[in-house]
Design a protein around this motif. Sequence first.
Motif, PDB file in Angstrom:
ATOM      1  N   ALA A   1       0.677  -0.863  11.892  1.00  0.00           N
ATOM      2  CA  ALA A   1      -0.742  -0.974  12.251  1.00  0.00           C
ATOM      3  C   ALA A   1      -1.653  -0.871  11.036  1.00  0.00           C
ATOM      4  N   ASP A   2      -1.094  -0.571   9.874  1.00  0.00           N
ATOM      5  CA  ASP A   2      -1.850  -0.479   8.625  1.00  0.00           C
ATOM      6  C   ASP A   2      -1.497  -1.651   7.719  1.00  0.00           C
ATOM      7  N   THR A   3      -1.348  -2.811   8.317  1.00  0.00           N
ATOM      8  CA  THR A   3      -0.819  -3.992   7.631  1.00  0.00           C
ATOM      9  C   THR A   3      -1.699  -5.202   7.939  1.00  0.00           C
ATOM     10  N   GLU A   4      -1.871  -6.071   6.943  1.00  0.00           N
ATOM     11  CA  GLU A   4      -2.566  -7.352   7.122  1.00  0.00           C
ATOM     12  C   GLU A   4      -3.936  -7.165   7.798  1.00  0.00           C
ATOM     13  N   HIS A   5      -4.747  -6.294   7.219  1.00  0.00           N
ATOM     14  CA  HIS A   5      -6.061  -6.001   7.810  1.00  0.00           C
ATOM     15  C   HIS A   5      -6.993  -7.206   7.771  1.00  0.00           C
ATOM     16  N   ARG A   6      -6.721  -8.173   6.916  1.00  0.00           N
ATOM     17  CA  ARG A   6      -7.601  -9.346   6.814  1.00  0.00           C
ATOM     18  C   ARG A   6      -7.094 -10.536   7.627  1.00  0.00           C
TER      19      ARG A   6
ATOM     20  N   HIS B   1      -6.671   3.748  11.437  1.00  0.00           N
ATOM     21  CA  HIS B   1      -7.890   4.227  10.783  1.00  0.00           C
ATOM     22  C   HIS B   1      -7.589   5.394   9.843  1.00  0.00           C
ATOM     23  N   ASP B   2      -7.063   6.492  10.376  1.00  0.00           N
ATOM     24  CA  ASP B   2      -6.718   7.651   9.555  1.00  0.00           C
ATOM     25  C   ASP B   2      -5.798   8.560  10.347  1.00  0.00           C
ATOM     26  N   HIS B   3      -5.474   9.723   9.775  1.00  0.00           N
ATOM     27  CA  HIS B   3      -4.569  10.644  10.464  1.00  0.00           C
ATOM     28  C   HIS B   3      -4.728  12.041   9.905  1.00  0.00           C
ATOM     29  N   PRO B   4      -4.425  13.063  10.712  1.00  0.00           N
ATOM     30  CA  PRO B   4      -4.343  14.428  10.190  1.00  0.00           C
ATOM     31  C   PRO B   4      -2.995  14.648   9.524  1.00  0.00           C
ATOM     32  N   ALA B   5      -2.772  15.872   9.059  1.00  0.00           N
ATOM     33  CA  ALA B   5      -1.475  16.224   8.481  1.00  0.00           C
ATOM     34  C   ALA B   5      -0.376  16.099   9.533  1.00  0.00           C
TER      35      ALA B   5
ATOM     36  N   THR C   1       5.478  -1.261   7.435  1.00  0.00           N
ATOM     37  CA  THR C   1       4.846  -2.136   6.456  1.00  0.00           C
ATOM     38  C   THR C   1       3.421  -1.653   6.189  1.00  0.00           C
ATOM     39  N   THR C   2       2.906  -1.948   4.999  1.00  0.00           N
ATOM     40  CA  THR C   2       1.508  -1.646   4.694  1.00  0.00           C
ATOM     41  C   THR C   2       0.936  -2.729   3.788  1.00  0.00           C
ATOM     42  N   GLY C   3      -0.381  -2.913   3.905  1.00  0.00           N
ATOM     43  CA  GLY C   3      -1.074  -3.859   3.044  1.00  0.00           C
ATOM     44  C   GLY C   3      -0.821  -5.303   3.438  1.00  0.00           C
TER      45      GLY C   3
ATOM     46  N   GLY D   1       0.851  -1.176   0.000  1.00  0.00           N
ATOM     47  CA  GLY D   1       0.000   0.000   0.000  1.00  0.00           C
ATOM     48  C   GLY D   1       0.892   1.232   0.000  1.00  0.00           C
ATOM     49  N   PHE D   2       0.525   2.231   0.787  1.00  0.00           N
ATOM     50  CA  PHE D   2       1.337   3.449   0.877  1.00  0.00           C
ATOM     51  C   PHE D   2       2.754   3.104   1.341  1.00  0.00           C
ATOM     52  N   ARG D   3       3.722   3.777   0.759  1.00  0.00           N
ATOM     53  CA  ARG D   3       5.110   3.542   1.153  1.00  0.00           C
ATOM     54  C   ARG D   3       5.711   4.802   1.757  1.00  0.00           C
ATOM     55  N   HIS D   4       6.221   4.665   2.983  1.00  0.00           N
ATOM     56  CA  HIS D   4       6.812   5.798   3.681  1.00  0.00           C
ATOM     57  C   HIS D   4       8.235   6.057   3.187  1.00  0.00           C
TER      58      HIS D   4
END
Length: 224
Positions: free
Chosen positions: A88-93, A106-110, A58-60, A9-12
């Motif tokens: 925490a944004d990894t392996e949601h399933r 869940h989400d984040h501000p700037a 990690t993501t996704g 997913g998103f890559r930092h």
Amino acid sequence: MLVFSRTTGFRHDSIPAGIAAVRALGDRHGFGVDATECGAVFTDDTLPRYAAVVWLSTTGDVLDEPQRTAFQRYVEGGGGYLGVHAAADTEHRWPWYGGLVGARFHDHPATQPGTVRIEDGGTAATEGLPREWPRTDEWYNFRANPRGSVHVLATVDEATYDPVGYRGGAMGADHPVAWCHRYAGGRSVYTALGHTAESYREPAFLRHLYGALRMAAGTAPFPA
């Protein structure tokens, strides 16, 4: 230590700085570090070589089913896990992983300045940090507050950053950002901090990261 930083997913942009920081901590404190983005190392033969596995932003979905099973057996056998930021944004399933990390992103501000409040200053991940720790980061909101199933190490005060709008602070007065718990026979530590590359040059954050590594590896005490 094994540092795992695969993203689907998103890559930092901060991932290379994070890997370099863990390597530098290893050089300074006498432990080896391997870094990979290849899930093929998640086997019953390879994982037990490591005192802990760091999931670094990690993501996704990053592992296939046999790799998930091997990592689960590693933790159940007493292995250590350190999740950093987007872990925490990894392996949601994968429900088991959700329990390991403790809470789902869940989400984040700037990205902006805010104040971290140390709740338990008696752990390796928090010792030496100021009780009120101002820093710039990306302040994650989580799908649920993990308190009650984890030992909270630090929170962020939503009043110290912009809480306006859907993507502002959404967890209220109790907003954990770092915690630990024993899980399925192993050790789990998570920090939501570490979004920016600059974090990995910040002495206080590096102190936090090194202490969290020690806790995950079992070389520093866990809270009772």
